[in-house]
Design a protein around this motif. Structure first.
Motif, PDB file in Angstrom:
ATOM      1  N   ARG A 232       0.837  -1.199   0.000  1.00 39.16           N
ATOM      2  CA  ARG A 232       0.000   0.000   0.000  1.00 39.16           C
ATOM      3  C   ARG A 232       0.868   1.244   0.000  1.00 39.16           C
ATOM      4  N   VAL A 233       0.383   2.268  -0.660  1.00 38.21           N
ATOM      5  CA  VAL A 233       1.153   3.514  -0.764  1.00 38.21           C
ATOM      6  C   VAL A 233       0.315   4.685  -0.273  1.00 38.21           C
ATOM      7  N   GLU A 234       0.971   5.556   0.457  1.00 37.59           N
ATOM      8  CA  GLU A 234       0.304   6.768   0.929  1.00 37.59           C
ATOM      9  C   GLU A 234       1.119   7.977   0.489  1.00 37.59           C
ATOM     10  N   VAL A 235       0.438   9.054   0.198  1.00 38.93           N
ATOM     11  CA  VAL A 235       1.137  10.295  -0.147  1.00 38.93           C
ATOM     12  C   VAL A 235       1.225  11.163   1.102  1.00 38.93           C
ATOM     13  N   ARG A 236       2.415  11.627   1.399  1.00 39.63           N
ATOM     14  CA  ARG A 236       2.585  12.578   2.512  1.00 39.63           C
ATOM     15  C   ARG A 236       3.080  13.898   1.939  1.00 39.63           C
ATOM     16  N   LEU A 237       2.533  14.989   2.451  1.00 37.70           N
ATOM     17  CA  LEU A 237       2.912  16.285   1.899  1.00 37.70           C
ATOM     18  C   LEU A 237       4.027  16.933   2.708  1.00 37.70           C
ATOM     19  N   GLY A 238       4.995  17.428   1.996  1.00 43.51           N
ATOM     20  CA  GLY A 238       6.050  18.210   2.634  1.00 43.51           C
ATOM     21  C   GLY A 238       5.596  19.648   2.730  1.00 43.51           C
ATOM     22  N   ALA A 239       6.033  20.311   3.779  1.00 40.12           N
ATOM     23  CA  ALA A 239       5.555  21.679   3.997  1.00 40.12           C
ATOM     24  C   ALA A 239       6.534  22.730   3.499  1.00 40.12           C
ATOM     25  N   GLY A 240       7.312  22.359   2.494  1.00 35.94           N
ATOM     26  CA  GLY A 240       8.146  23.362   1.863  1.00 35.94           C
ATOM     27  C   GLY A 240       9.499  23.603   2.496  1.00 35.94           C
ATOM     28  N   ALA A 241      10.011  22.603   3.213  1.00 40.03           N
ATOM     29  CA  ALA A 241      11.365  22.744   3.754  1.00 40.03           C
ATOM     30  C   ALA A 241      12.336  21.969   2.871  1.00 40.03           C
ATOM     31  N   PHE A 242      13.322  22.680   2.339  1.00 43.20           N
ATOM     32  CA  PHE A 242      14.307  22.057   1.448  1.00 43.20           C
ATOM     33  C   PHE A 242      15.002  20.898   2.136  1.00 43.20           C
ATOM     34  N   VAL A 243      15.286  21.057   3.416  1.00 38.35           N
ATOM     35  CA  VAL A 243      16.073  20.053   4.135  1.00 38.35           C
ATOM     36  C   VAL A 243      15.324  18.724   4.211  1.00 38.35           C
ATOM     37  N   CYS A 244      14.009  18.741   4.036  1.00 38.29           N
ATOM     38  CA  CYS A 244      13.264  17.484   4.086  1.00 38.29           C
ATOM     39  C   CYS A 244      13.539  16.593   2.881  1.00 38.29           C
ATOM     40  N   GLY A 245      14.314  17.079   1.925  1.00 38.23           N
ATOM     41  CA  GLY A 245      14.808  16.193   0.879  1.00 38.23           C
ATOM     42  C   GLY A 245      15.944  15.327   1.389  1.00 38.23           C
ATOM     43  N   GLU A 246      16.539  15.707   2.514  1.00 37.94           N
ATOM     44  CA  GLU A 246      17.569  14.889   3.152  1.00 37.94           C
ATOM     45  C   GLU A 246      16.850  13.738   3.832  1.00 37.94           C
ATOM     46  N   GLU A 247      17.345  12.506   3.631  1.00 37.93           N
ATOM     47  CA  GLU A 247      16.494  11.373   3.974  1.00 37.93           C
ATOM     48  C   GLU A 247      16.145  11.266   5.455  1.00 37.93           C
ATOM     49  N   THR A 248      17.065  11.591   6.348  1.00 40.25           N
ATOM     50  CA  THR A 248      16.702  11.454   7.764  1.00 40.25           C
ATOM     51  C   THR A 248      15.711  12.541   8.194  1.00 40.25           C
ATOM     52  N   ALA A 249      15.826  13.723   7.571  1.00 41.88           N
ATOM     53  CA  ALA A 249      14.860  14.790   7.863  1.00 41.88           C
ATOM     54  C   ALA A 249      13.496  14.426   7.296  1.00 41.88           C
ATOM     55  N   LEU A 250      13.523  13.835   6.114  1.00 45.91           N
ATOM     56  CA  LEU A 250      12.281  13.405   5.468  1.00 45.91           C
ATOM     57  C   LEU A 250      11.559  12.388   6.352  1.00 45.91           C
ATOM     58  N   ILE A 251      12.324  11.448   6.883  1.00 40.50           N
ATOM     59  CA  ILE A 251      11.741  10.425   7.759  1.00 40.50           C
ATOM     60  C   ILE A 251      11.142  11.074   9.001  1.00 40.50           C
ATOM     61  N   ALA A 252      11.899  12.007   9.593  1.00 41.21           N
ATOM     62  CA  ALA A 252      11.389  12.699  10.783  1.00 41.21           C
ATOM     63  C   ALA A 252      10.072  13.391  10.462  1.00 41.21           C
ATOM     64  N   SER A 253      10.001  13.978   9.278  1.00 40.06           N
ATOM     65  CA  SER A 253       8.795  14.695   8.878  1.00 40.06           C
ATOM     66  C   SER A 253       7.620  13.738   8.709  1.00 40.06           C
ATOM     67  N   ILE A 254       7.855  12.589   8.078  1.00 42.29           N
ATOM     68  CA  ILE A 254       6.759  11.607   7.924  1.00 42.29           C
ATOM     69  C   ILE A 254       6.294  11.137   9.298  1.00 42.29           C
ATOM     70  N   GLU A 255       7.232  11.009  10.212  1.00 42.32           N
ATOM     71  CA  GLU A 255       6.865  10.558  11.557  1.00 42.32           C
ATOM     72  C   GLU A 255       6.089  11.614  12.334  1.00 42.32           C
ATOM     73  N   GLY A 256       5.989  12.789  11.767  1.00 42.28           N
ATOM     74  CA  GLY A 256       5.229  13.845  12.425  1.00 42.28           C
ATOM     75  C   GLY A 256       6.092  14.759  13.276  1.00 42.28           C
ATOM     76  N   ASN A 257       7.412  14.592  13.175  1.00 39.80           N
ATOM     77  CA  ASN A 257       8.314  15.441  13.948  1.00 39.80           C
ATOM     78  C   ASN A 257       8.812  16.606  13.108  1.00 39.80           C
ATOM     79  N   ARG A 258       9.526  17.497  13.764  1.00 36.69           N
ATOM     80  CA  ARG A 258      10.165  18.600  13.060  1.00 36.69           C
ATOM     81  C   ARG A 258      11.158  18.012  12.059  1.00 36.69           C
ATOM     82  N   GLY A 259      11.102  18.511  10.836  1.00 33.49           N
ATOM     83  CA  GLY A 259      11.930  17.947   9.775  1.00 33.49           C
ATOM     84  C   GLY A 259      13.372  18.386   9.847  1.00 33.49           C
ATOM     85  N   THR A 260      14.112  17.749  10.747  1.00 28.42           N
ATOM     86  CA  THR A 260      15.539  18.043  10.832  1.00 28.42           C
ATOM     87  C   THR A 260      16.315  16.744  10.681  1.00 28.42           C
TER      88      THR A 260
END
Lengths: 552, 240, 177
Positions: A278-306
């Motif tokens: 199954r696939v879900e789409v998650r929206l990024g809120a416009g932070a460039f750093v969320c292209g960095e994989e660990t920040a991206l993961i933090a963001s999907i988890e609902g945390n601050r994208g760092t």
């Protein structure tokens, strides 16, 4: 849903497409849409209906045709005929031309034999501009999901990974890590709590829109690639992390997921096998750093994208602490063709260490701006002068910037260099995700460095000290140089801070943020000195540099 | 309580042979052996985030500098913790911190008890060579017992972590990007109006500088009490 | 042997560093045998000498007058010492940097004044936009942080210089001390 059903859908769609003598394709990707290609499409539809041609002429919305600068684009008959800068008013003329072979107004005729089109080799973009991105049947008709079914029914996960490794595919998101190796690491990691596949669609480099075009033009290709990856590494849940600034891509992805689940190519028991995904789409809120994989993961988890320090790498401990495979959009887009045609086929394209093709977003001071896909190893000169059509307004080439804010500026002396991961790195730039900005002599290289530093400074997440504070200082110093108030000491300080930021920052964004400074200093140091010593800007960009002020 | 079986690794730190459990970090092993590695965001008892970059060390055979606080030991590792290059980088990082906000030591409640101030001294910093940025930062004195002075914050997020991990309130977090980043209480409301703050004061005690302080303290009077932290962690997790 | 020529100046500071200098106490007598104090708030000279070996600078650079002074001093000094946190970091005077000059003048001469609510336009030197440490304008040879630096540190610096050595304060002095 099994392989037979899939074939049936494909045949049915091909038949449905067959009776039309004429096909008119209208680009409905974001770039052309923004110049009202939807109105063009409606007008064409009406025109065809008005003339009673519904049975022999079909108007279809398709994805990106590449030459975005000339949009809205319309094509007909396997792109034999192409039309540019089309408006709704041109509908009649286009139907005249396509159906009745009447000459079309010169202003809208686009030469389909242009090197821009002929010089390309399309794998990632092969369906872009061909199929209707909103119809799964159209994708299936061109062989879509065959690779997934083939993998599921006649390959083991290990065999899939073997083909990917053999292909030599490297991550298209920037760093160029071997994809097969990444997959096998995730496959081998024990995943007692499950595993995840993530598609990084948080494309954020200024001037880059490769991923957006693929997502808008061929969304099922991404889903198929992700599903194959999930099968190979043993995951059954996937996320597409897409930036919210791409609403059309998000919509098409969500629709595509619904269609795919309805048909049974995603969801439970895909292809009548025990594989579920199954696939879900998650929206990024416009932070460039969320292209960095660990920040991206933090963001999907609902945390601050760092970002967080690696290791552990996401392959060992990623989303929710489980082994996670993260690949970029373009990487996933390469998967289905590799599985379909075999790793050796892919490895036959490109250079020794950089296989396959690369999509570039050609932008800046070049005649043909837009998306191109070329085999790895073509020269910059070919891209800029042949495909790109050279520099407009008779100006002189100065540099090409690759790799976005983490990249560098490559001067004229390297124009004949082959474009691949290693060569770009050797001249102080990077492949990055594929942004390519051409600059002519009207660009001031210090100003260019300042522009990218402004970007890095604003997009720094603020977690680690060197990136957070260092980029701000580097920006201030570059601003000082461009406004003519800097001294040699300021230049020395700029270089000193740049070194520290490079070697001490936490994530890739910080570590590469001084790259535009390094590369412009390396090739255009005289421009820096000109600003500092003579208070003048050769390109005339930094207008009226001020004389050294007091205590500013 | 140690895991059932733990492998022991041997490695070299600054040329000295040391032994370590496989789950230890370079920083832990160095401290055990009396080898000093400077740190700022690290605090025993809180999770490591590797953010301040002061504890970066060189590991032979690795081109990148590694944060000692999060890098686990490996067999045969050769670690250099105090090369000239590292000393130089650490100085610049601390200078960057001093330049970032308004650290006026002479009038600070934590003067003489400040981790940033003593770090500068330990690293031999006698002046800040990068220009001061002097941003206009607010002071939040709305809490009845504590003050948050953003001018002195170095964004180490010790307050965020202690509040989330130890107190379990998660009153603190970070908002904004880059140099706009700042610690906030609740959803960026005044500290005194926080619904979640228990007024336990742990954040104040772990804060390395004078950013978080107790009301009523004058210059140099705010010294922090952090001894409780390792014990709290121990009690909570039963960890050795 | 000719004595070492020394000057001291006071820019935007509180005179605390000069007090600390005097706090060297009886050791001053020993120093005086080797030093000629040619210029500064502690002596009567009105014009900065043509050449001095050492100048101790207290205070930050916060006005056009400060800036002119420090540039002139630098040009006539062999070894320039930033003495104390104001000279070294900007310290308390720099706390006004988060405001504009107009805001500062308004606060001082209008809002907080009962008589003649008017910001001065002459006599008082024009303020710079930002208060800056000395080394942001001229080269500084030795930094002696502290608010004020301890008498011991000042004595140490002067004694080392008299011995022909460069003092190293790296581990003994700190900001705010």
């Amino acid at each position: 849903m099994n392989q037979e059903d899939l074939k049936e859908i494909a045949e049915k769609q091909k038949e449905a497409n067959a009776p039309f003598e004429h096909n008119i394709h209208v680009c409905v990707a974001a770039s052309c849409l923004s110049s009202h290609s939807d109105q063009v499409m409606t007008a064409l539809d009406q025109e065809v209906k008005k003339r009673g041609l519904e049975q022999c002429c079909k108007v279809k919305g398709v994805g990106c045709m590449g030459l975005c600068a000339a949009g809205p684009l319309v094509s007909s008959g396997n792109n034999e005929k192409m039309f540019q800068n089309v408006t709704a008013m041109d509908a009649a003329a286009i139907v005249d031309n396509v159906v009745d072979e009447k000459p079309a107004p010169a202003a809208i005729v686009l030469d389909s034999k242009l090197p821009f089109f002929r010089g390309q080799k399309k794998i990632v973009l092969e369906n872009c501009g061909e199929i209707d991105p909103e119809k799964i049947e159209d994708y299936i008709a061109v062989g879509g999901y065959e690779a997934l079914f083939h993998a599921l029914t006649s390959m083991t996960p290990a065999q899939v990974i073997e083909q990917i490794s053999k292909s030599g595919l490297r991550g298209r998101g920037g760093a160029g890590f071997p994809t097969g190796l990444k997959w096998s690491t995730v496959a081998k990691a024990p995943g007692t709590k499950g595993k995840y596949v993530i598609c990084n669609a948080d494309e954020g480099d200024p001037g880059a829109f490769m991923d957006r075009s693929v997502l808008e033009s061929d969304p099922h290709r991404i889903l198929e690639g992700m599903a194959i990856a999930a099968y190979a590494v043993g995951a059954n849940k996937g996320y597409i992390y897409c930036r919210a600034e791409y609403p059309l891509a998000v919509k098409r992805l969500k629709d595509a997921i619904k269609q795919a689940e309805k048909l049974g190519v995603l969801g439970n028991e895909v292809c009548d096998t025990r594989f579920s995904f199954r696939v879900e789409v998650r929206l990024g809120a416009g932070a460039f750093v969320c292209g960095e994989e660990t920040a991206l993961i933090a963001s999907i988890e609902g945390n601050r994208g760092t970002p967080r320090p690696r290791p552990p790498f996401p392959a060992q401990s990623g989303l929710w602490g489980t082994p996670t495979l993260i690949n970029n959009v373009e990487t996933f887009a390469n998967i289905a063709p590799i599985v379909r045609n075999g790793g050796d086929w892919f490895a036959g394209i490109g250079t020794e260490k950089s296989k396959g093709t690369k999509v570039f977003a050609l932008a800046g001071r070049v005649t043909n701006t837009g998306l191109i896909e070329v085999p790895m190893g073509v020269s910059l000169r070919e891209i800029v002068y042949k495909l790109g059509g050279g520099i407009p307004d008779g100006r002189k080439f100065k540099a090409v910037q690759t790799g976005g804010p983490s990249g560098g500026c490559i001067p004229e002396q390297y124009l004949d260099m082959a474009v691949d991961y290693e060569s770009l790195a050797s001249v102080g730039s990077i492949m990055g995700s594929g942004g390519m900005i051409v600059m002519d002599d009207s660009s001031c290289m210090v100003d260019v460095a300042k522009y990218f530093m402004d970007f890095c400074m604003s997009e720094s997440c603020g977690k680690c000290v060197p990136c957070r504070v260092g980029t701000a200082h580097m920006y201030d110093l570059l601003a000082k140089i461009t406004n003519g108030t800097a001294s040699q000491e300021d230049l020395a300080m700029l270089e000193r801070i740049a070194e520290v930021v490079k070697f001490t920052s936490l994530c890739g964004l910080g570590q590469t943020s001084p790259n535009p400074v390094f590369s412009t200093l390396r090739y255009f140091r005289d421009e820096y000195l000109n600003h500092i010593e003579r208070k003048s800007c050769g390109a005339g960009v930094c207008s009226q540099p001020k004389a050294a002020g007091v205590g500013a | 309580m140690s895991p059932a079986s733990v492998e022991i690794k041997t490695l070299k730190i600054d040329g000295r042979d040391v032994g370590a459990r496989e789950d230890q970090t370079i920083l832990e092993v160095a401290l055990e052996n009396g080898i000093y590695i400077p740190t700022l965001c690290h605090l025993e008892g809180l999770t490591e985030i590797g953010a301040c970059r002061i504890c970066l060390v060189e590991v032979k055979g690795t081109p990148k500098l590694l944060p000692a606080c999060v890098t686990r030991v490996q067999e045969g590792m050769e670690v250099m913790v105090n090369s000239e290059r590292l000393q130089n980088y650490r100085k610049v990082i601390v200078e960057l911190l001093f330049s970032e906000r308004n650290h006026i030591c002479s009038v600070c409640v934590s003067n003489g008890h400040c981790d940033l101030q003593s770090m500068a001294q330990k690293l031999g910093i006698t002046h800040i060579s990068v220009p001061y940025r002097h941003p206009h930062m607010p002071v939040d004195a709305s809490h009845e017992r504590y003050i948050n002075d953003h001018n002195r914050c170095i964004l180490c997020t010790r307050c965020v972590r202690v509040c989330h991990e130890i107190e379990g309130a998660h009153t603190w977090d970070v908002t904004g990007r880059g140099s706009q980043a700042k610690v906030i209480t609740d959803l960026n409301t005044a500290w005194g109006e926080s619904d979640t703050c228990t007024s336990c004061g742990k954040c104040v005690q772990v804060c390395p500088t004078g950013a978080l302080s107790e009301k009523g303290k004058s210059v140099s009077e705010m010294s922090k009490r952090r001894q409780f932290l390792p014990y709290l962690t121990l009690m909570r997790e039963g960890r050795p | 042997m000719s004595k070492v020529k020394v000057a001291t100046v006071w820019l935007d500071g509180c005179s605390g560093c000069h007090m600390s200098l005097l706090d060297i106490d009886e050791r001053l007598i020993a120093l005086a045998e080797k030093i000629d104090l040619l210029y500064g708030p502690l002596v009567d000279a009105k014009v900065f000498p043509e050449w001095v070996d050492v100048t101790l600078v207290e205070g930050a650079v916060s006005s056009e007058e400060d800036l002119a002074k420090i540039r002139k001093i630098r040009a006539h000094t062999k070894i320039l010492i930033s003495l104390g946190d104001c000279a070294v970091t900007g310290n308390v005077p720099s706390m006004r940097d988060v405001f504009t000059v107009d805001e500062v003048l308004n606060r001082t001469y209008v809002e907080n004044s009962d008589l003649k609510q008017l910001a001065p336009e002459s006599v008082v030197p024009k303020l710079l936009n930002k208060v800056r440490p000395v080394h942001e304008f001229v080269n500084v040879d030795i930094f002696v942080p502290g608010c004020p630096p301890s008498a011991d540190n000042i004595f140490y610096v002067l004694s080392e210089l008299l011995e022909g050595r460069m003092p190293d304060l790296a581990m003994t002095a700190r900001f705010g001390a």
